[in-house]
Design an enzyme around this catalytic site. Structure first.
Site, PDB file in Angstrom:
ATOM      1  N   SER A  27       0.830  -1.217   0.000  1.00 35.82           N
ATOM      2  CA  SER A  27       0.000   0.000   0.000  1.00 35.82           C
ATOM      3  C   SER A  27       0.859   1.260   0.000  1.00 35.82           C
ATOM      4  O   SER A  27       1.829   1.376   0.758  1.00 35.82           O
ATOM      5  CB  SER A  27      -0.912   0.020   1.228  1.00 35.82           C
ATOM      6  OG  SER A  27      -1.558   1.270   1.293  1.00 35.82           O
ATOM      7  N   LYS A  78     -12.826  -5.111   1.443  1.00 30.35           N
ATOM      8  CA  LYS A  78     -13.651  -3.981   1.015  1.00 30.35           C
ATOM      9  C   LYS A  78     -15.161  -4.265   1.020  1.00 30.35           C
ATOM     10  O   LYS A  78     -15.957  -3.353   1.170  1.00 30.35           O
ATOM     11  CB  LYS A  78     -13.225  -3.504  -0.390  1.00 30.35           C
ATOM     12  CG  LYS A  78     -11.865  -2.805  -0.382  1.00 30.35           C
ATOM     13  CD  LYS A  78     -11.426  -2.419  -1.777  1.00 30.35           C
ATOM     14  CE  LYS A  78     -11.608  -0.968  -2.021  1.00 30.35           C
ATOM     15  NZ  LYS A  78     -10.958  -0.472  -3.245  1.00 30.35           N
ATOM     16  N   GLU A  90     -24.394   5.887   0.556  1.00 32.21           N
ATOM     17  CA  GLU A  90     -25.027   5.528  -0.710  1.00 32.21           C
ATOM     18  C   GLU A  90     -23.987   5.114  -1.749  1.00 32.21           C
ATOM     19  O   GLU A  90     -24.178   4.163  -2.486  1.00 32.21           O
ATOM     20  CB  GLU A  90     -25.818   6.726  -1.273  1.00 32.21           C
ATOM     21  CG  GLU A  90     -27.180   6.901  -0.657  1.00 32.21           C
ATOM     22  CD  GLU A  90     -28.010   5.622  -0.643  1.00 32.21           C
ATOM     23  OE1 GLU A  90     -28.510   5.282   0.454  1.00 32.21           O
ATOM     24  OE2 GLU A  90     -28.142   4.948  -1.691  1.00 32.21           O
ATOM     25  N   ASP A 114     -13.492   5.973  -4.088  1.00 32.45           N
ATOM     26  CA  ASP A 114     -12.813   5.674  -5.361  1.00 32.45           C
ATOM     27  C   ASP A 114     -13.479   6.396  -6.540  1.00 32.45           C
ATOM     28  O   ASP A 114     -12.790   6.915  -7.432  1.00 32.45           O
ATOM     29  CB  ASP A 114     -12.809   4.163  -5.631  1.00 32.45           C
ATOM     30  CG  ASP A 114     -11.802   3.431  -4.760  1.00 32.45           C
ATOM     31  OD1 ASP A 114     -10.799   4.046  -4.346  1.00 32.45           O
ATOM     32  OD2 ASP A 114     -12.027   2.230  -4.481  1.00 32.45           O
ATOM     33  N   GLY A 139     -12.962  -3.334 -18.837  1.00 28.52           N
ATOM     34  CA  GLY A 139     -12.805  -4.002 -17.536  1.00 28.52           C
ATOM     35  C   GLY A 139     -14.079  -3.976 -16.725  1.00 28.52           C
ATOM     36  O   GLY A 139     -14.891  -3.047 -16.850  1.00 28.52           O
ATOM     37  N   ALA A 143     -12.559  -1.885  -9.675  1.00 29.16           N
ATOM     38  CA  ALA A 143     -12.320  -0.501 -10.077  1.00 29.16           C
ATOM     39  C   ALA A 143     -13.413  -0.024 -11.031  1.00 29.16           C
ATOM     40  O   ALA A 143     -13.889   1.109 -10.934  1.00 29.16           O
ATOM     41  CB  ALA A 143     -10.948  -0.378 -10.737  1.00 29.16           C
ATOM     42  N   ASN A 163     -15.393  -6.488 -21.399  1.00 30.97           N
ATOM     43  CA  ASN A 163     -14.512  -7.218 -20.485  1.00 30.97           C
ATOM     44  C   ASN A 163     -14.174  -8.565 -21.092  1.00 30.97           C
ATOM     45  O   ASN A 163     -14.996  -9.162 -21.789  1.00 30.97           O
ATOM     46  CB  ASN A 163     -15.242  -7.431 -19.143  1.00 30.97           C
ATOM     47  CG  ASN A 163     -14.300  -7.879 -18.063  1.00 30.97           C
ATOM     48  OD1 ASN A 163     -13.258  -7.257 -17.860  1.00 30.97           O
ATOM     49  ND2 ASN A 163     -14.622  -8.964 -17.365  1.00 30.97           N
ATOM     50  N   TYR A 230      -1.126   3.186 -12.981  1.00 33.39           N
ATOM     51  CA  TYR A 230      -0.177   4.292 -12.736  1.00 33.39           C
ATOM     52  C   TYR A 230       1.272   3.823 -12.642  1.00 33.39           C
ATOM     53  O   TYR A 230       2.172   4.635 -12.381  1.00 33.39           O
ATOM     54  CB  TYR A 230      -0.568   5.107 -11.488  1.00 33.39           C
ATOM     55  CG  TYR A 230      -0.656   4.317 -10.217  1.00 33.39           C
ATOM     56  CD1 TYR A 230      -1.877   3.837  -9.773  1.00 33.39           C
ATOM     57  CD2 TYR A 230       0.481   4.047  -9.452  1.00 33.39           C
ATOM     58  CE1 TYR A 230      -1.971   3.101  -8.606  1.00 33.39           C
ATOM     59  CE2 TYR A 230       0.391   3.314  -8.291  1.00 33.39           C
ATOM     60  CZ  TYR A 230      -0.831   2.854  -7.868  1.00 33.39           C
ATOM     61  OH  TYR A 230      -0.910   2.116  -6.715  1.00 33.39           O
TER      62      TYR A 230
HETATM   63  P1  ATR Z   1      -9.720  -4.429  -9.774  1.00 36.18           P
HETATM   64  O1  ATR Z   1     -10.450  -4.525  -8.467  1.00 36.18           O
HETATM   65  O2  ATR Z   1      -8.417  -3.687  -9.679  1.00 36.18           O
HETATM   66  O3  ATR Z   1     -10.590  -3.912 -10.865  1.00 36.18           O
HETATM   67  P2  ATR Z   1     -10.079  -7.166 -10.632  1.00 36.18           P
HETATM   68  O4  ATR Z   1     -11.430  -7.218  -9.991  1.00 36.18           O
HETATM   69  O5  ATR Z   1      -9.178  -8.335 -10.473  1.00 36.18           O
HETATM   70  O6  ATR Z   1      -9.246  -5.919 -10.103  1.00 36.18           O
HETATM   71  O7  ATR Z   1     -10.285  -6.833 -12.194  1.00 36.18           O
HETATM   72  C1  ATR Z   1      -9.234  -6.821 -13.076  1.00 36.18           C
HETATM   73  C2  ATR Z   1      -9.778  -6.474 -14.467  1.00 36.18           C
HETATM   74  O8  ATR Z   1      -8.698  -6.614 -15.409  1.00 36.18           O
HETATM   75  C3  ATR Z   1     -10.887  -7.404 -14.947  1.00 36.18           C
HETATM   76  O9  ATR Z   1     -11.756  -6.677 -15.791  1.00 36.18           O
HETATM   77  C4  ATR Z   1     -10.093  -8.437 -15.729  1.00 36.18           C
HETATM   78  O10 ATR Z   1     -10.835  -9.148 -16.688  1.00 36.18           O
HETATM   79  P3  ATR Z   1     -11.587 -10.534 -16.293  1.00 36.18           P
HETATM   80  O11 ATR Z   1     -12.818 -10.140 -15.567  1.00 36.18           O
HETATM   81  O12 ATR Z   1     -11.828 -11.213 -17.579  1.00 36.18           O
HETATM   82  O13 ATR Z   1     -10.607 -11.290 -15.414  1.00 36.18           O
HETATM   83  C5  ATR Z   1      -9.083  -7.560 -16.402  1.00 36.18           C
HETATM   84  N1  ATR Z   1      -7.928  -8.333 -16.864  1.00 36.18           N
HETATM   85  C6  ATR Z   1      -6.899  -8.799 -16.119  1.00 36.18           C
HETATM   86  N2  ATR Z   1      -6.022  -9.498 -16.883  1.00 36.18           N
HETATM   87  C7  ATR Z   1      -6.520  -9.453 -18.153  1.00 36.18           C
HETATM   88  C8  ATR Z   1      -6.091  -9.978 -19.418  1.00 36.18           C
HETATM   89  N3  ATR Z   1      -4.946 -10.679 -19.529  1.00 36.18           N
HETATM   90  N4  ATR Z   1      -6.848  -9.736 -20.507  1.00 36.18           N
HETATM   91  C9  ATR Z   1      -8.006  -9.038 -20.421  1.00 36.18           C
HETATM   92  N5  ATR Z   1      -8.477  -8.509 -19.247  1.00 36.18           N
HETATM   93  C10 ATR Z   1      -7.745  -8.715 -18.146  1.00 36.18           C
END
Ligand code: ATR
Length: 286
Positions: A27, A78, A90, A114, A139, A143, A163, A230
Site C-alpha cells: 500500500s 472492502k 449511498e 474511489d 474491464g 475498479a 470485459n 499508474y
Molecule cells: P480491480 O479490483 O483492480 O478492478 P479485478 O477485480 O481483479 O481488479 O479486475 C481486473 C480487471 O482486469 C478485470 O476486468 C479483468 O478481466 P476478467 O474479468 O476477464 O478477469 C481484467 N484483466 C486482467 N487481466 C486481463 C487480461 N490478460 N486480458 C483481459 N483482461 C484482463
C-alpha cells in the site's frame, strides 16, 4: 476538568488512522497521508495494518479501544467491512465496496471514495471532456464498479462496457441499469467512434502484466483517454493517445484524490493533491 482543559486535551490528543488489508505491504497510502500529516504539522499517525480476514470483525469492533479514528480498507476486506459498520453510505452501497471508515456521532460509517477520486482527477485533468458523449470502459472488476458509479452520477448518456469475461460485464449492466451496453471484448474498437472518453480499468498495461492491445484511432479527435494504471505512469494507451493528439489522464491522480476525503474525516483538514505529492509517489514507484 474544565471545558477549556477538555478541549485542550482533545486538541493535543494524537489522532491515529491507517490502512488494513491482507497482505498490506504494497500500500502507498502511508506515503500519501504521511506527507499531509507533515505538511499540516498534525500530531497524528497513519500506519499499514495487516489484518487477517478471520480477525476483521474483532479488529473493527475495537477501533476506538485501539485509539483509531478511522481506516482505509483494501483487498480483501472492502466488501466484508459493510457487515461491521453502523452505516453504509449511498456511494459504498452502489459500488458494493467500502474503502474508507470513519466515525460520525459515535457511529462507524463505511464509505467509498474511489468514484470521487476517479471523477475529480478526470475533471481537473481534462477540462475539455464532453460529458454528453458515450463512454467506453474496459474491464469489469472492482475498479470498474466505482468508475461506472461516478460516470452515471455525472450524467453520461451511455457507457459501452467490455470485459474479457463477458459475464462480469453483463452482471454490472444488470446492476447499474440500461445506460450500460455490453460490448464484446474482441469488438471494442468498433464502438469507439462516438465516444468522448475511453477508460482502461483493467490491469492490462501495468508493469508485470500483459499489454493492453487496442487500436484507438477510431476515437473522435476531442476524445479523452484515461488509464487507471499508474505504474508505469505513461502507459502504452496514453502514449498512443498523445500520438493522436487526444487528451490523456493518468492513474496516479485517482489514487491521490481518493485519499482526500478520508484524511479530512480523520484529521479535520482537507488536504491538497499537489505536484510535490505526486512526485513522492513517483519516486517510490521508480
Ligand atoms: P480491480 O479490483 O483492480 O478492478 P479485478 O477485480 O481483479 O481488479 O479486475 C481486473 C480487471 O482486469 C478485470 O476486468 C479483468 O478481466 P476478467 O474479468 O476477464 O478477469 C481484467 N484483466 C486482467 N487481466 C486481463 C487480461 N490478460 N486480458 C483481459 N483482461 C484482463
Amino acid at each position: 476538568m474544565t471545558t477549556k482543559t477538555l478541549v485542550n486535551a482533545r486538541q493535543t490528543a494524537k489522532i491515529n488512522a491507517g490502512v488494513i488489508g491482507w497482505p498490506i505491504k504494497h500500500s502507498r497510502s502511508p506515503l500519501i497521508h504521511g506527507h499531509w500529516l507533515r505538511e499540516h504539522q498534525i500530531d497524528g499517525s497513519y500506519e499499514k495494518i495487516a489484518v487477517e480476514p478471520t480477525d476483521l470483525e474483532s479488529f473493527i469492533n475495537n477501533l476506538k479501544t485501539n485509539n483509531l479514528s478511522g481506516l482505509n480498507v483494501t483487498v480483501p476486506h472492502k466488501e466484508m467491512v459493510f457487515k461491521f459498520a453502523d452505516l453504509v453510505t449511498e456511494d459504498a452501497k452502489s459500488i458494493g465496496a467500502a474503502n474508507t471508515l470513519w466515525f460520525e456521532n459515535d457511529k462507524l460509517i463505511a464509505g467509498n471514495t474511489d468514484g470521487y477520486g476517479f471523477i475529480t482527477h478526470l475533471k481537473l485533468s481534462a477540462s475539455t471532456w464532453e460529458t454528453n458523449k458515450p463512454v467506453m470502459v474496459l474491464g469489469a472488476g472492482g475498479a470498474a464498479r466505482a468508475i461506472l458509479y461516478a460516470l452515471l452520477n455525472e450524467g453520461v448518456p451511455e457507457i459501452n462496457l467490455t470485459n474479457r469475461t463477458r459475464e462480469r460485464a453483463e452482471n454490472l449492466a444488470k446492476e447499474f441499469g440500461p445506460k450500460i451496453k455490453v460490448v464484446e471484448w474482441e469488438d471494442k474498437e468498433n464502438h469507439l467512434q462516438n465516444c468522448g472518453l475511453l477508460v482502461n480499468s483493467t490491469s492490462l498495461g501495468m508493469t508485470g502484466s500483459a499489454p493492453l492491445e487496442i487500436n484507438i484511432s477510431p476515437l473522435p479527435k476531442n476524445a479523452i483517454c484515461y488509464d487507471i494504471v499508474y505504474a508505469p505512469l505513461e502507459t502504452q494507451l496514453l502514449k498512443d493517445a498523445k500520438n493522436l493528439s487526444l487528451g490523456t489522464v493518468d492513474g496516479l491522480g485517482m489514487l491521490l484524490h481518493q485519499a482526500v476525503p478520508g484524511f479530512e474525516k480523520w484529521f479535520g483538514i482537507r488536504p491538497e493533491v499537489t505536484e510535490e505529492l505526486r512526485q513522492i509517489i513517483l519516486n517510490d514507484l521508480a
